[in-house]
Design an enzyme around this catalytic site. Structure first.
Site, PDB file in Angstrom:
ATOM      1  N   GLN A 136      37.449 -40.143   6.196  1.00 45.34           N
ATOM      2  CA  GLN A 136      36.193 -40.835   6.469  1.00 45.34           C
ATOM      3  C   GLN A 136      36.028 -42.011   5.522  1.00 45.34           C
ATOM      4  OE1 GLN A 136      34.082 -36.804   6.278  1.00 45.34           O
ATOM      5  NE2 GLN A 136      32.541 -38.115   7.217  1.00 45.34           N
ATOM      6  N   SER A 139      31.115 -43.783   2.673  1.00 48.55           N
ATOM      7  CA  SER A 139      30.340 -44.057   1.463  1.00 48.55           C
ATOM      8  C   SER A 139      30.756 -45.357   0.791  1.00 48.55           C
ATOM      9  CB  SER A 139      30.486 -42.901   0.467  1.00 48.55           C
ATOM     10  OG  SER A 139      30.001 -41.700   1.014  1.00 48.55           O
ATOM     11  N   SER A 171      37.972 -38.669   0.424  1.00 48.59           N
ATOM     12  CA  SER A 171      38.887 -37.551   0.185  1.00 48.59           C
ATOM     13  C   SER A 171      40.170 -37.726   0.986  1.00 48.59           C
ATOM     14  CB  SER A 171      38.218 -36.230   0.574  1.00 48.59           C
ATOM     15  OG  SER A 171      37.065 -36.005  -0.190  1.00 48.59           O
ATOM     16  N   GLU A 254      30.448 -32.329  10.360  1.00 50.13           N
ATOM     17  CA  GLU A 254      30.689 -31.932   8.976  1.00 50.13           C
ATOM     18  C   GLU A 254      29.692 -30.869   8.534  1.00 50.13           C
ATOM     19  OE1 GLU A 254      31.480 -34.046   4.652  1.00 50.13           O
ATOM     20  OE2 GLU A 254      30.413 -35.159   6.194  1.00 50.13           O
ATOM     21  N   SER A 375      23.478 -36.090   0.535  1.00 54.45           N
ATOM     22  CA  SER A 375      22.889 -35.368  -0.597  1.00 54.45           C
ATOM     23  C   SER A 375      21.871 -34.339  -0.128  1.00 54.45           C
ATOM     24  CB  SER A 375      22.217 -36.361  -1.555  1.00 54.45           C
ATOM     25  OG  SER A 375      21.079 -36.941  -0.935  1.00 54.45           O
TER      26      SER A 375
END
Length: 410
Positions: A136, A139, A171, A254, A375
């Site tokens: 992905q 961010s 990641s 996710e 978050s």
């Protein structure tokens, strides 16, 4: 209830295939880390094992049990998929790897839902076999937890798009062949409306990947820099300006992926074994903390049953996934607190005692999941606004274009 014929067959196949592929069955296999602490070569070797395992599963009819036959699946439904996952978790000693989970359970389903016929044909077979791995690219350093505030831009140039910007906390990017990227295509629209999604090859000219060293020791996260990266419009995922909807679809997968993260970061049984090893299993405080972990683990099982009902009804991912994400992070926190109490000073000194110091990697890594995938604060906002119908939080940028909001905060 006796095991079904399918489960009996799956158990035999997993046992025989683990032996055939030479995976380590050591009795002391023990990993409670939330994020990997592996050197590059070790992590690549783990991914190679996952690729081999995925190919073997798909060839045997176990690789995509709840996917339709037209996409290479077995079309046996979620109950069979979850039964196999339980057997796999029990009998296959392969440590999980997030890049594989992201590819199989987030990006491949997103392409299946939103991709063009060509994209489904080009990407899904390779992803389901483990030949193509994808990360992905969401961010950004300047966006924080507000994903919609991203600044990476994609400019149309004929039949191509030219992409420039930076992504972070990606990641597995150093091992991935592809990335699902969200970019700003119209800065003069409100921030949620001016984005578009793309599938981008990570070996394209202008892509640079830099691993980030984590406090738990590993480098599974990365920064990805994009300098005038040119890709064809055929790699656009979804409509122009609809990137936010694509991102929400992937993020919903996710947050609903409880079965894919169920064994990440330590389990109740491992905590109990640790407490017994250190003679702490009779301590009333320890027993109370273990009970809290057990309760959260059972709630996670209830969540899986709810997921199954939703998938069997062919329901699209929803805001309920945020509830599951909050509950899963709460479980990780409970595991971490119990481990700290049980271990005490054994947590920070590697004495060689079994079932002890390994929890250090859990305690250092667990806080990361209160941020990863959105978050805790963002998840609670989603639950409040979309499920409970509470008034949306006040936003200073409401009614402004993305460019106007950036100029106001500059």
């Amino acid at each position: 209830m006796p095991p079904s014929e399918f489960e009996s067959r799956a158990r035999v196949w997993v046992t025989e295939t683990v032996d055939r592929l030479g995976f380590d069955r050591a009795d002391d296999f023990y990993d409670v880390a939330v994020f990997h602490d592996l050197e590059f070569g070790e992590e690549k070797a783990l991914l190679d094992q996952h690729r081999a395992w995925q190919k073997a599963k798909l060839d045997a009819g176990f690789g995509a049990l709840d996917w339709p036959v037209e996409f290479g699946g077995a079309d046996l439904g979620t109950e069979a998929a979850e039964a196999f996952a339980r057997i796999e978790n029990e009998l296959c000693p392969l440590r999980p790897h997030e890049l594989f989970s992201v590819t199989m359970h987030l990006i491949a389903p997103t392409i299946r839902l939103l991709g063009t016929d060509m994209q489904k044909r080009d990407f899904l077979p390779g992803m389901l076999r483990g030949d193509l791995l994808a990360c992905q690219l969401f961010s950004e350093p300047g966006a924080g937890s507000d994903l919609a505030n991203l600044a990476t831009k994609a400019v149309r140039d004929g039949d191509d798009w030219v992409i420039t910007g930076q992504k972070v906390w990606t990641s597995g990017a150093q091992f991935a062949e592809w990335g699902e990227l969200i970019a700003r295509t119209d800065p003069d629209q409100p921030k949620h409306a001016g984005m578009t999604a793309f599938l981008i090859p990570l070996d394209a000219p202008g892509v640079e990947i830099r691993p980030i060293r984590q406090m738990s020791g590993g480098s599974s996260f990365n920064e990805v820099f994009l300098d005038q990266v040119r890709i064809p419009d055929s790699l656009r995922l979804g409509e122009v300006g609809k990137g936010w909807s694509v991102a929400l679809t992937t993020l919903a997968f996710e947050r609903e992926g409880g079965s894919n993260t169920a064994n990440v970061g330590g389990q109740f049984s491992q905590l109990v074994e640790t407490a017994r090893t250190l003679g702490r299993d009779g301590d009333p405080l320890v027993r109370d903390l273990l009970a809290r972990v057990y309760l959260r683990q059972q709630l996670a099982h209830v969540d899986l049953l709810r997921d199954r009902q939703a998938r069997d009804a062919d329901a699209a991912p929803s805001a309920v996934g945020s509830v599951r994400k909050i509950q899963w992070v709460d479980k990780l926190t409970a595991v971490s607190r119990a481990a700290r109490t049980i271990l005490g000073r054994n947590l920070i000194a590697d004495t060689g005692a079994k079932w002890t110091y390994g929890w250090n990697a859990h305690v250092l890594g667990a806080p990361g999941y209160s941020i990863a995938g959105g978050s805790d604060e963002i998840q609670r906002n989603i639950v409040a606004e979309r499920l409970l119908g509470l008034p949306p939080e006040i936003r200073a940028d409401r009614g402004l274009t993305w460019r106007e909001s950036r100029n106001r905060t500059a």
